[in-house]
Motif scaffolding. Sequence first.
Motif, short mmCIF file in Angstrom:
data_model
loop_
_atom_site.label_atom_id
_atom_site.label_comp_id
_atom_site.label_asym_id
_atom_site.label_seq_id
_atom_site.Cartn_x
_atom_site.Cartn_y
_atom_site.Cartn_z
N GLY A 193 0.80 -1.23 0.00
CA GLY A 193 0.00 0.00 0.00
C GLY A 193 0.82 1.27 0.00
O GLY A 193 0.47 2.25 -0.66
N ILE A 194 1.95 1.27 0.73
CA ILE A 194 2.75 2.49 0.81
C ILE A 194 3.34 2.87 -0.54
O ILE A 194 3.20 4.02 -0.99
CB ILE A 194 3.83 2.36 1.89
CG1 ILE A 194 3.17 2.28 3.28
CG2 ILE A 194 4.81 3.52 1.83
CD1 ILE A 194 4.16 2.08 4.41
N PRO A 195 4.03 1.96 -1.27
CA PRO A 195 4.53 2.36 -2.61
C PRO A 195 3.42 2.74 -3.58
O PRO A 195 3.56 3.69 -4.36
CB PRO A 195 5.28 1.11 -3.10
CG PRO A 195 5.64 0.38 -1.86
CD PRO A 195 4.52 0.62 -0.92
N ALA A 196 2.28 1.98 -3.51
CA ALA A 196 1.18 2.32 -4.40
C ALA A 196 0.62 3.70 -4.07
O ALA A 196 0.33 4.52 -4.95
CB ALA A 196 0.08 1.27 -4.31
N GLY A 197 0.48 3.99 -2.80
CA GLY A 197 0.00 5.31 -2.40
C GLY A 197 0.99 6.41 -2.75
O GLY A 197 0.59 7.52 -3.13
N ALA A 198 2.30 6.11 -2.63
CA ALA A 198 3.30 7.11 -3.01
C ALA A 198 3.23 7.42 -4.51
O ALA A 198 3.37 8.57 -4.93
CB ALA A 198 4.69 6.62 -2.64
N ALA A 199 3.03 6.36 -5.32
CA ALA A 199 2.88 6.59 -6.76
C ALA A 199 1.65 7.45 -7.05
O ALA A 199 1.67 8.35 -7.89
CB ALA A 199 2.79 5.26 -7.50
N GLY A 200 0.54 7.16 -6.35
CA GLY A 200 -0.65 7.99 -6.52
C GLY A 200 -0.43 9.42 -6.08
O GLY A 200 -0.90 10.37 -6.72
N ALA A 201 0.31 9.60 -4.96
CA ALA A 201 0.61 10.95 -4.49
C ALA A 201 1.50 11.70 -5.49
O ALA A 201 1.34 12.90 -5.71
CB ALA A 201 1.30 10.89 -3.13
N PHE A 202 2.45 10.97 -6.13
CA PHE A 202 3.30 11.59 -7.14
C PHE A 202 2.45 12.08 -8.33
O PHE A 202 2.63 13.19 -8.81
CB PHE A 202 4.35 10.58 -7.61
CG PHE A 202 5.27 11.12 -8.68
CD1 PHE A 202 6.41 11.82 -8.35
CD2 PHE A 202 4.98 10.92 -10.03
CE1 PHE A 202 7.26 12.32 -9.33
CE2 PHE A 202 5.80 11.42 -11.01
CZ PHE A 202 6.95 12.12 -10.66
N GLY A 203 1.56 11.21 -8.80
CA GLY A 203 0.70 11.61 -9.92
C GLY A 203 -0.20 12.78 -9.58
O GLY A 203 -0.36 13.71 -10.37
N LEU A 204 -0.78 12.75 -8.37
CA LEU A 204 -1.64 13.85 -7.95
C LEU A 204 -0.84 15.14 -7.79
O LEU A 204 -1.30 16.22 -8.17
CB LEU A 204 -2.33 13.48 -6.63
CG LEU A 204 -3.31 14.51 -6.07
CD1 LEU A 204 -4.47 14.73 -7.05
CD2 LEU A 204 -3.85 14.05 -4.71
N GLY A 205 0.38 15.02 -7.24
CA GLY A 205 1.22 16.21 -7.11
C GLY A 205 1.64 16.78 -8.45
O GLY A 205 1.69 17.99 -8.64
#
Length: 385
Positions: free
Chosen positions: A90-102
């Motif tokens: 979950g953490i890497p997947a969420g980080a990837a989502g946060a990168f895209g959103l940012g």
Amino acid sequence: MSARLRFALACAGVFLVLGGLVTAGVYLVVRQSLEYRTGLLTPERITVDGWRTFRRLEDPYEIARQRAMQVRAVYQRDTLGNVRTAGLIGIPAGAAGAFGLGWWSAGLVLRPLRRVTETARRVAQSHDLTERIGYDGPREELKELADSYDAMLARLARSFDGQRRFVANASHELRTPLTINRTLVDVAVRRPDATDDVKRLGESLLLVNTRHERLIDGLLALAEGEQAVLDRRPFDLTDVAEHVLDQAAAEAAEREVSMHRLLDSAPTAGEAVLVERMVQNLVENAVRHNHPKGEVWVTTRRRTGQVELVVANTGLQVPAYEIETIFEPFRRLHGDRLRSERGSGLGLSIVRVIAEAHGGTVTARPRDEGGLTITVELPADESVP
């Protein structure tokens, strides 16, 4: 890295840190909740295969409690394993989502800044100080930045317009008395009763007057060349170079300078009269700053997306540190300020402003054998194959 990429990476990094802390906290809470508590079972116990278990007794109640303890241990192990697995995925997947959103959010926020950058680039390339950003967003930091930039462009436009008007008006005002002076001196020299001293003085005054007229013409060309060329018409740079070389042939022959031409088709667009003045200044500069029996080479050619004019000449050695100064107004090589027949010191300044007004560039480099090689690059006319 761009600001957009840094913002996206910052969002991903913040999510990684916070996600790791939350996962670690959940792991510790779950582990604490599932830990064995003293007093829940009888104190009589032994250790088998690394697991804490109770002595097997004949009492069925004790056997049931022992099995419950084993189930509890397995449940604790599986639950903690699930927490670890969920964190690792979950953490890497969420980080990837946060990168895209940012990345998306940064692009949305920086969009007005791109308008500012594009406008600044167009103004720098076209010299058109009348263009404005005209940002109509809410009254916040970006609005203040765009308005400040527009105000700066307006002040620069007024300053440059005032300077050009002053130079043009002053040049026009000075041209009239110089014309009158030339006429009066010429009449005085041609009088039948004019003495030899008067004639010699008149010739000297005519030379000084001619130099002043050339200086004024140069100032007018400089003021006109600093304006952006908006009405661009196609023409061939080769035709302009041939015309200028034909006109300069007499002066070159008088100074015993040989001129060589290698002129290929070089279609471009702009104000042909200004470009002719630019080529004329280069050729005259190459002929006059030469030595007897010297040579001048003029080349035109077409390259990818641009046309090129190269004027090279023999002459005195030119130090590399003086190359940039020769493009400044009233600057001459080797401190030559007395040889007025060579010009007013505006020739290469006019060349640069005319080239830049057409979206081109001018570069110069000294020749090992002496003299200069000056290269002018202008945008090619892509409509001509």
